[in-house]
Scaffold this active site. Sequence first.
Site, PDB file in Angstrom:
ATOM      1  N   GLY A  23       0.837  -1.191   0.000  1.00 14.51           N
ATOM      2  CA  GLY A  23       0.000   0.000   0.000  1.00 14.51           C
ATOM      3  C   GLY A  23       0.869   1.237   0.000  1.00 14.51           C
ATOM      4  O   GLY A  23       2.080   1.164   0.230  1.00 14.51           O
ATOM      5  N   LEU A  24       0.245   2.371  -0.264  1.00 17.78           N
ATOM      6  CA  LEU A  24       0.955   3.649  -0.192  1.00 17.78           C
ATOM      7  C   LEU A  24       0.689   4.255   1.178  1.00 17.78           C
ATOM      8  O   LEU A  24      -0.462   4.500   1.545  1.00 17.78           O
ATOM      9  CB  LEU A  24       0.436   4.604  -1.270  1.00 17.78           C
ATOM     10  CG  LEU A  24       1.106   5.991  -1.277  1.00 17.78           C
ATOM     11  CD1 LEU A  24       2.502   5.913  -1.907  1.00 17.78           C
ATOM     12  CD2 LEU A  24       0.254   7.014  -2.020  1.00 17.78           C
ATOM     13  N   GLY A  25       1.752   4.488   1.946  1.00 21.12           N
ATOM     14  CA  GLY A  25       1.614   5.228   3.198  1.00 21.12           C
ATOM     15  C   GLY A  25       1.450   6.699   2.884  1.00 21.12           C
ATOM     16  O   GLY A  25       2.032   7.202   1.915  1.00 21.12           O
ATOM     17  N   TYR A  59      -3.174  12.515  10.190  1.00 21.73           N
ATOM     18  CA  TYR A  59      -2.229  12.981   9.158  1.00 21.73           C
ATOM     19  C   TYR A  59      -2.699  14.289   8.503  1.00 21.73           C
ATOM     20  O   TYR A  59      -1.976  14.867   7.702  1.00 21.73           O
ATOM     21  CB  TYR A  59      -2.038  11.934   8.044  1.00 21.73           C
ATOM     22  CG  TYR A  59      -1.509  10.596   8.489  1.00 21.73           C
ATOM     23  CD1 TYR A  59      -1.025  10.379   9.783  1.00 21.73           C
ATOM     24  CD2 TYR A  59      -1.495   9.516   7.605  1.00 21.73           C
ATOM     25  CE1 TYR A  59      -0.559   9.137  10.175  1.00 21.73           C
ATOM     26  CE2 TYR A  59      -1.021   8.270   7.997  1.00 21.73           C
ATOM     27  CZ  TYR A  59      -0.560   8.084   9.281  1.00 21.73           C
ATOM     28  OH  TYR A  59      -0.103   6.848   9.651  1.00 21.73           O
ATOM     29  N   SER A 221       6.994   1.777   8.185  1.00 22.35           N
ATOM     30  CA  SER A 221       8.431   2.061   8.031  1.00 22.35           C
ATOM     31  C   SER A 221       9.177   0.854   7.459  1.00 22.35           C
ATOM     32  O   SER A 221      10.229   0.490   7.967  1.00 22.35           O
ATOM     33  CB  SER A 221       9.055   2.471   9.375  1.00 22.35           C
ATOM     34  OG  SER A 221       8.389   3.559   9.936  1.00 22.35           O
ATOM     35  N   GLY A 224      12.799   1.440   6.783  1.00 21.94           N
ATOM     36  CA  GLY A 224      13.371   2.305   7.797  1.00 21.94           C
ATOM     37  C   GLY A 224      12.504   3.547   7.820  1.00 21.94           C
ATOM     38  O   GLY A 224      11.361   3.519   7.387  1.00 21.94           O
ATOM     39  N   LYS A 274       5.785   4.829   2.518  1.00 22.66           N
ATOM     40  CA  LYS A 274       5.285   6.176   2.211  1.00 22.66           C
ATOM     41  C   LYS A 274       6.245   6.839   1.233  1.00 22.66           C
ATOM     42  O   LYS A 274       7.455   6.835   1.453  1.00 22.66           O
ATOM     43  CB  LYS A 274       5.224   7.010   3.503  1.00 22.66           C
ATOM     44  CG  LYS A 274       4.708   8.429   3.292  1.00 22.66           C
ATOM     45  CD  LYS A 274       5.834   9.431   3.162  1.00 22.66           C
ATOM     46  CE  LYS A 274       5.356  10.682   2.437  1.00 22.66           C
ATOM     47  NZ  LYS A 274       6.379  11.727   2.396  1.00 22.66           N
ATOM     48  N   ASN A 277       7.186  10.905  -3.826  1.00 24.16           N
ATOM     49  CA  ASN A 277       8.079  11.113  -4.963  1.00 24.16           C
ATOM     50  C   ASN A 277       7.655  10.139  -6.073  1.00 24.16           C
ATOM     51  O   ASN A 277       7.725   8.925  -5.878  1.00 24.16           O
ATOM     52  CB  ASN A 277       9.509  10.831  -4.475  1.00 24.16           C
ATOM     53  CG  ASN A 277      10.521  10.775  -5.607  1.00 24.16           C
ATOM     54  OD1 ASN A 277      10.260  10.211  -6.669  1.00 24.16           O
ATOM     55  ND2 ASN A 277      11.694  11.319  -5.367  1.00 24.16           N
ATOM     56  N   ILE A 281       7.540   6.083  -5.847  1.00 20.58           N
ATOM     57  CA  ILE A 281       6.240   5.405  -5.779  1.00 20.58           C
ATOM     58  C   ILE A 281       6.240   4.260  -6.801  1.00 20.58           C
ATOM     59  O   ILE A 281       5.825   3.140  -6.506  1.00 20.58           O
ATOM     60  CB  ILE A 281       5.081   6.399  -6.063  1.00 20.58           C
ATOM     61  CG1 ILE A 281       4.960   7.393  -4.898  1.00 20.58           C
ATOM     62  CG2 ILE A 281       3.756   5.657  -6.269  1.00 20.58           C
ATOM     63  CD1 ILE A 281       3.975   8.542  -5.148  1.00 20.58           C
TER      64      ILE A 281
END
Length: 327
Positions: A23-25, A59, A221, A224, A274, A277, A281
């Site tokens: 998924g996209l954070g 967020y 994360s 990281g 996440k 950019n 992505i």
Amino acid sequence: MLNLTAESHRLMLNDGNSIPVIGLGTYADPAKTPKGACAESVKIAIDVGYRHIDGAFVYHNEHEVGQAIREKIAEGKVKREDIFYCGKLWNTCHPPELVKPTLEKTLKTLQLDYVDLYIIELPMAFKPGDVIYPLDENGKWLYHETDLCATWEALEACKEAGLTKSIGVSNFNRRQLEMILNKPDLKYKPVSNQIECHPYFTQPKLLEFCRQHDIVLVGYSPLGTSRDESWVNVSSPPLLDDPVLNSIGEKYNKTAAQVALRFSIQRGVVVIPKSFNPERIRENFQIFDFALTDKEMKSIEALNKNIRYVELLMWKDHPEYPFHEEY
């Protein structure tokens, strides 16, 4: 895990629904993020092939996420049921009577009829009210008595009302998960537990515990995290500089980031990297055209340092702070 493809990469959840493994954070510091950057990134991600978007009320950008999803549906690029959106219940909204109104507010912000997954973001309750990070006049955190089972029952009611398809938790340790699993009259067990998970913090014991209970781990994360010393423990070096990840990457013509993400999904851990950019992505999604060998998986597992980047030490005196225990 090896038969996942860019077109079809869902894992079954214990309630019969399914979750895309990547998924996209969307967490970004509102003060440093240009308006519209989040919406643009979600649209790019959907075009690339992402079907899972991870967001949260806290967020401050759910309106952009909702707008991007709705635009892509209007374009005919996707249908609503193709998209998996995860929303989160913040610490100031734990009292059971606040749970449904909070989720309804999220749906109104997103302008969607339901979310696919709604999770308790942290097991620690804060003083209810409009202040997201409540402090007293001396700058001390204002906590609230936590009853995780009562909060969970309110989530179950949201599922039954059709406001969310699935319900889960985040940052729960084993004891906190067991509290829910052993609750009398439990209707639905958590489908997922979203936690920090990556090659430097592989969470083997919590992963095994969750496997035994048919709970999917969602790793945040997974590459990281930022090196922002105000909230990140920078005692571990940046994950993506790791020589092992980079040398395995060279073999497959992949980046260290792609290797780290592939490692997680091969363990059955969902990843939500996440990025706002466009290049990254795209890059983060290119993890379905190669597979790591058992030997490579073991050499990456051996990188585990058992040190968190995201410790949340400012709340370590909360009675339900989750990270004092081993897992």
